[in-house]
Design a protein around this motif. Structure first.
Motif, PDB file in Angstrom:
ATOM      1  N   VAL A   1      21.962  26.750  -3.228  1.00 54.08           N
ATOM      2  CA  VAL A   1      22.097  27.775  -2.205  1.00 54.08           C
ATOM      3  C   VAL A   1      22.788  28.993  -2.827  1.00 54.08           C
ATOM      4  O   VAL A   1      23.849  28.860  -3.442  1.00 54.08           O
ATOM      5  N   ILE A   2      22.168  30.143  -2.705  1.00 61.23           N
ATOM      6  CA  ILE A   2      22.755  31.395  -3.185  1.00 61.23           C
ATOM      7  C   ILE A   2      23.332  32.127  -1.976  1.00 61.23           C
ATOM      8  O   ILE A   2      22.599  32.628  -1.133  1.00 61.23           O
TER       9      ILE A   2
ATOM     10  N   VAL B   1      11.620  25.348   0.970  1.00 61.06           N
ATOM     11  CA  VAL B   1      12.418  24.490   1.857  1.00 61.06           C
ATOM     12  C   VAL B   1      12.559  25.178   3.213  1.00 61.06           C
ATOM     13  O   VAL B   1      13.020  26.314   3.301  1.00 61.06           O
ATOM     14  N   SER B   2      12.141  24.509   4.254  1.00 58.74           N
ATOM     15  CA  SER B   2      12.212  25.070   5.606  1.00 58.74           C
ATOM     16  C   SER B   2      13.581  24.807   6.219  1.00 58.74           C
ATOM     17  O   SER B   2      14.212  23.786   5.924  1.00 58.74           O
TER      18      SER B   2
ATOM     19  N   VAL C   1      18.456  21.460   6.936  1.00 66.41           N
ATOM     20  CA  VAL C   1      19.010  22.488   6.056  1.00 66.41           C
ATOM     21  C   VAL C   1      19.760  23.540   6.874  1.00 66.41           C
ATOM     22  O   VAL C   1      20.829  24.014   6.488  1.00 66.41           O
ATOM     23  N   GLU C   2      19.218  23.900   8.048  1.00 65.21           N
ATOM     24  CA  GLU C   2      19.861  24.909   8.898  1.00 65.21           C
ATOM     25  C   GLU C   2      21.250  24.452   9.339  1.00 65.21           C
ATOM     26  O   GLU C   2      22.214  25.209   9.316  1.00 65.21           O
ATOM     27  N   LYS C   3      21.368  23.173   9.727  1.00 65.11           N
ATOM     28  CA  LYS C   3      22.663  22.635  10.151  1.00 65.11           C
ATOM     29  C   LYS C   3      23.624  22.566   8.965  1.00 65.11           C
ATOM     30  O   LYS C   3      24.819  22.832   9.113  1.00 65.11           O
ATOM     31  N   ALA C   4      23.103  22.215   7.792  1.00 65.04           N
ATOM     32  CA  ALA C   4      23.965  22.095   6.608  1.00 65.04           C
ATOM     33  C   ALA C   4      24.530  23.444   6.176  1.00 65.04           C
ATOM     34  O   ALA C   4      25.620  23.515   5.596  1.00 65.04           O
ATOM     35  N   MET C   5      23.804  24.533   6.448  1.00 63.95           N
ATOM     36  CA  MET C   5      24.270  25.855   6.016  1.00 63.95           C
ATOM     37  C   MET C   5      25.619  26.215   6.626  1.00 63.95           C
ATOM     38  O   MET C   5      26.465  26.832   5.984  1.00 63.95           O
ATOM     39  N   HIS C   6      25.841  25.848   7.895  1.00 66.05           N
ATOM     40  CA  HIS C   6      27.125  26.151   8.545  1.00 66.05           C
ATOM     41  C   HIS C   6      28.264  25.410   7.827  1.00 66.05           C
ATOM     42  O   HIS C   6      29.329  25.996   7.550  1.00 66.05           O
TER      43      HIS C   6
END
Length: 403
Positions: free
Chosen positions: A89-90, A77-78, A37-42
């Protein structure tokens, strides 16, 4: 690995109440199930920034770095977890970007309304124009037909009034009638063709109106979804505030308990130190009393000997027997006793050995601290303690409470 077509991400701008179109994760990432999820945020920030820039015609374009992740659903979700099937995602744009987006939304809504009004006005104008044209054609047809009827009537009247008119003179009139009927038929065909064309245009306009109505319905549904999501976010924020307040209360309780533990640790340390001092004193006292206990054991042994001898006291026995004869005499007199001690043990009872001497020393000697502790063990208000404190001060020339 096969891609899951249901995997998608929904992005929401809460402050401007905008939901961006769903992003199919399989079209963005080679393998969504191996993407955190962290990688997808970018990637989401870059896609959303480009999409918002294009959709709202932002100039300058929206900077992805200004988008802050405010909430992620489903809850729990971590950032290090792999992407789930559905992700909401907000994203929070900056204040200036929110103002720009709201301004563009209002402007686009105004342009859309003006465009819709212009279409409706043009449609009404076309309808009015077609109706007027149809009416003019009908009027013209009626005027032509009336004029034709009038002319034919005049010619017929002239032909009836003219005597001895040969039959060949009626041929032009009949030809005219045929021409007029042909013209009328062509006019009717033209009117029918025009009506068909107008009907097709009306059908096309009706379809356009239907599409516009569906788009309005879709926009209304999207607005409803946005409002529901915004309400959900507000409720979630309220729950978060309550949880944060609860955490603060729990932190306060923990701080108070930690302070209490510190106080208890201090009290326990004091008690442990006091107990250690008491234990040390008790051990020292026990060590000092052991020789006294052993001397008492020797005295009990002498009393047991006297039970089998015709003497009332040990002093009387010693006065009658010499020190050297005493052990053998006692050993012989105890011959009838089944559990008679050995001669060596009887000598320990008869002679003044180290055990007895150490016991006598303890019984007749004590230091000032031991005497003080013995006095302090008496009741505070007792007369016995008062007398002992007076004797202590008289003997040692100092009050008992001085070091």
């Amino acid at each position: 690995m096969s891609r899951n077509p249901r995997q998608k991400a929904t992005v929401i701008f809460p402050d401007v109440m905008v939901t961006m179109p769903d992003v199919p994760l399989a079209d963005v990432f080679k393998d969504p199930r191996k993407t955190t999820v962290e990688k997808a945020m970018h990637t989401f920030r870059e896609l959303v920034a480009a999409q918002a820039t294009t959709s709202y015609e932002l100039d300058p374009q929206l900077d992805p770095l200004t988008l802050t992740v405010r909430k992620i659903f489903p809850q729990g979700v971590s950032p290090h977890q792999m992407l789930p099937d559905e992700l909401t995602v907000i994203l929070q744009p900056s204040t200036d970007d929110c103002v720009r987006i709201e301004s563009r939304i209002e402007k686009m809504a105004t342009l859309e309304k003006e465009k819709s009004d212009a279409k409706a006005k043009a449609a009404n104008k076309r309808k009015a124009k077609r109706a007027k044209k149809k009416q003019d054609m009908n009027t013209e047809f009626e005027e032509v037909e009336d004029e034709d009827v009038e002319k034919r009537g005049i010619k017929m009247m002239n032909s009836t009034l003219t005597p001895n008119t040969p039959s060949s003179s009626q041929e032009p009139f009949l030809q005219f009638v045929k021409n007029q009927e042909r013209i009328n038929a062509e006019l009717r065909a033209l009117i029918a063709k025009q009506d068909s064309k107008m009907a097709k245009q009306d059908s096309k306009i009706a379809k356009q109106d239907s599409r516009i109505a569906k788009q309005d319905t879709t926009n209304a549904e999207q607005c409803t979804v946005i409002v529901e999501l915004e309400d959900r976010v507000v409720r979630q924020d309220a729950v978060i505030v309550q949880l944060e307040a609860k955490v603060l209360r729990q932190d306060a309780i923990i701080v108070e308990l930690e302070a209490k533990v510190v106080r208890q640790d201090g009290a326990l340390a004091s008690l442990r130190a006091e107990l250690t001092d008491k234990c040390d004193s008790l051990l020292a006292l026990t060590r000092r009393l052991k020789p006294l206990y052993l001397r008492h054991l020797l005295n009990l042994g002498r009393e047991e000997i006297l039970k089998s001898l015709p003497y009332s006291s040990w002093k009387a026995l010693c006065a009658d027997k010499s020190v050297f004869d005493l052990p053998n005499y006692v050993f012989e007199q105890l011959g009838s006793v089944s559990d008679r001690p050995t001669l060596a043990s009887i000598k320990e009872l008869c002679y003044n050995t180290n055990v007895r001497n150490e016991g006598d020393h303890v019984a007749h000697n004590a230091n000032t601290n031991e005497i003080k502790e013995a006095i302090m063990s008496k009741a505070v208000d007792s007369t016995e303690r008062a007398r002992l404190e007076e004797i202590y001060q008289w003997v040692f020339k100092k009050p008992i409470d001085t070091l």
